[in-house]
Design a protein around this motif. Structure first.
Motif, PDB file in Angstrom:
ATOM      1  N   MET A   1       0.845  -1.183   0.000  1.00  0.00           N
ATOM      2  CA  MET A   1       0.000   0.000   0.000  1.00  0.00           C
ATOM      3  C   MET A   1       0.884   1.238   0.000  1.00  0.00           C
ATOM      4  SD  MET A   1      -3.060   0.924   2.664  1.00  0.00           S
ATOM      5  CE  MET A   1      -3.920  -0.584   2.251  1.00  0.00           C
ATOM      6  N   THR A   2       0.402   2.310  -0.547  1.00  0.00           N
ATOM      7  CA  THR A   2       1.211   3.505  -0.671  1.00  0.00           C
ATOM      8  C   THR A   2       1.295   4.302   0.606  1.00  0.00           C
ATOM      9  OG1 THR A   2      -0.720   4.700  -1.452  1.00  0.00           O
ATOM     10  CG2 THR A   2       0.727   3.744  -3.112  1.00  0.00           C
ATOM     11  N   ARG A   6       1.901  11.074  -0.961  1.00  0.00           N
ATOM     12  CA  ARG A   6       1.067  11.583  -2.049  1.00  0.00           C
ATOM     13  C   ARG A   6       1.944  11.913  -3.242  1.00  0.00           C
ATOM     14  NH1 ARG A   6      -3.922  12.037  -4.494  1.00  0.00           N
ATOM     15  NH2 ARG A   6      -4.031  13.968  -5.668  1.00  0.00           N
ATOM     16  N   THR A  53      -2.184  -3.794  -9.200  1.00  0.00           N
ATOM     17  CA  THR A  53      -3.182  -3.046  -8.448  1.00  0.00           C
ATOM     18  C   THR A  53      -4.576  -3.439  -8.913  1.00  0.00           C
ATOM     19  OG1 THR A  53      -3.760  -0.844  -7.616  1.00  0.00           O
ATOM     20  CG2 THR A  53      -3.219  -1.031  -9.971  1.00  0.00           C
ATOM     21  N   THR A  59      -5.315   2.409  -3.172  1.00  0.00           N
ATOM     22  CA  THR A  59      -4.797   3.469  -2.303  1.00  0.00           C
ATOM     23  C   THR A  59      -5.629   3.459  -1.025  1.00  0.00           C
ATOM     24  OG1 THR A  59      -6.290   5.201  -3.104  1.00  0.00           O
ATOM     25  CG2 THR A  59      -4.215   4.905  -4.320  1.00  0.00           C
ATOM     26  N   GLN A  93      -7.311   8.888  -7.485  1.00  0.00           N
ATOM     27  CA  GLN A  93      -6.297   8.620  -6.464  1.00  0.00           C
ATOM     28  C   GLN A  93      -5.309   7.564  -6.943  1.00  0.00           C
ATOM     29  OE1 GLN A  93      -6.995  11.472  -4.118  1.00  0.00           O
ATOM     30  NE2 GLN A  93      -5.723   9.896  -3.185  1.00  0.00           N
ATOM     31  N   LEU A  94      -5.819   6.524  -7.582  1.00  0.00           N
ATOM     32  CA  LEU A  94      -4.961   5.438  -8.051  1.00  0.00           C
ATOM     33  C   LEU A  94      -3.980   5.927  -9.107  1.00  0.00           C
ATOM     34  CD1 LEU A  94      -4.391   2.385  -7.850  1.00  0.00           C
ATOM     35  CD2 LEU A  94      -6.040   2.057  -9.698  1.00  0.00           C
ATOM     36  N   GLU A  97      -1.372   8.391  -7.277  1.00  0.00           N
ATOM     37  CA  GLU A  97      -0.496   7.801  -6.275  1.00  0.00           C
ATOM     38  C   GLU A  97       0.309   6.608  -6.771  1.00  0.00           C
ATOM     39  OE1 GLU A  97      -1.938   7.003  -2.393  1.00  0.00           O
ATOM     40  OE2 GLU A  97      -3.383   8.661  -2.414  1.00  0.00           O
ATOM     41  N   VAL A  98      -0.268   5.840  -7.696  1.00  0.00           N
ATOM     42  CA  VAL A  98       0.359   4.578  -8.080  1.00  0.00           C
ATOM     43  C   VAL A  98       0.717   4.509  -9.558  1.00  0.00           C
ATOM     44  CG1 VAL A  98       0.076   2.061  -8.138  1.00  0.00           C
ATOM     45  CG2 VAL A  98      -0.831   3.368  -6.214  1.00  0.00           C
ATOM     46  N   HIS A 245      -0.771  -3.277  -4.517  1.00  0.00           N
ATOM     47  CA  HIS A 245      -1.376  -2.012  -4.080  1.00  0.00           C
ATOM     48  C   HIS A 245      -2.847  -2.229  -3.857  1.00  0.00           C
ATOM     49  CE1 HIS A 245       2.051   0.726  -4.590  1.00  0.00           C
ATOM     50  NE2 HIS A 245       2.419  -0.114  -5.544  1.00  0.00           N
TER      51      HIS A 245
END
Length: 246
Positions: A1-2, A6, A53, A59, A93-94, A97-98, A245
């Motif tokens: 997980m992140t 951010r 993911t 996230t 968000q994904l 962040e990823v 993730h």
């Protein structure tokens, strides 16, 4: 997980980077999670960095939204527009962040579901205008698109029959067979309209055979040709389990 970190790169910054973005889509019960893990393992075996993911989720915020979206107790309360907005919120968000930072450093991102699921479920399935959903998609993603989208296709009744009681969400419990038929046809329609990005793989077969077909498709991407040269591992536990993730 992140965790709490951010990432801020815009999704449009991805142009020219060496990363690859592969999504697995399709109706319920197609084995997307299993096949995504196996593909990530294969990539790792060929010395690629694989980032695995899922949607919705991936996230801290995305997982909270996932709990809301898949809660079978809310089956009659969340409308299609709310679904579309929540899925895209989690997706934003994904990406930030990823996905965007992973692609920026040259990783291969493998995602179970992405923006095409919103078109198939809330568009073809629930009847929201595709044009409106595509506007929302452009706002959410900017220029980002998957390099390859694999639709794991199978008859709706066969896919739903694979689901155990513990795997049932509001999308299996709260929507009828006709809805899922429209979703399946939606995925196939999207694939037919964009053959350069999509590949349809028959998901009815044994997992090993499906995995081999996926490997052949992925090996067509420039830079990933090596994946065609080695048989896939046959169902061994994923070495990536601690790094997914979610």
């Amino acid at each position: 997980m992140t965790g709490g970190r951010r990432y801020t790169p815009s999704v449009t910054d991805r142009s020219g980077t060496p990363g690859r973005f592969i999504t697995l889509e399709g109706p319920e019960g197609g084995g997307k999670t299993t096949q995504a893990r196996r593909l990530a393992d294969l990539l790792e075996a060929h010395d690629f960095e694989a980032v695995l993911t899922r949607e919705p989720g991936g996230t801290v915020i995305g997982e909270r939204i996932r709990e809301l979206l898949l809660d079978d107790g809310l089956a009659s309360q969340l409308g299609a527009r709310t679904d579309a907005l929540l899925f895209n919120a989690a997706r934003t968000q994904l990406v930030d962040e990823v996905i965007a930072p992973s692609l920026g450093r040259g990783a291969v991102v493998v995602a179970t579901r992405f923006a095409d699921s919103t078109l198939a479920y809330q568009g073809f399935g629930s009847g929201l205008p595709l044009a409106d959903l595509r506007v929302l998609e452009r706002f959410t993603l900017g220029a980002l698109r998957p390099d390859l989208t694999i639709v794991l296709d199978l008859p709706v009744e066969a896919g739903l029959a694979r689901k155990t009681q513990g795997e049932m969400t509001r999308f299996e419990i709260g929507f009828d067979l006709a809805f899922h038929e429209r979703v399946r046809k939606g995925f196939l329609s999207l694939a037919a309209a964009e053959p350069g990005r999509f590949a349809v793989v028959d998901a009815l077969g044994e997992p090993d055979g499906v995995a081999e077909e996926i490997a052949k498709v992925v090996a067509r991407l420039p830079g990933l040709e090596a994946l065609a040269s080695t048989p896939r591992t046959n169902g061994e536990p994923s070495t990536l389990a601690g790094r997914i993730h979610r």
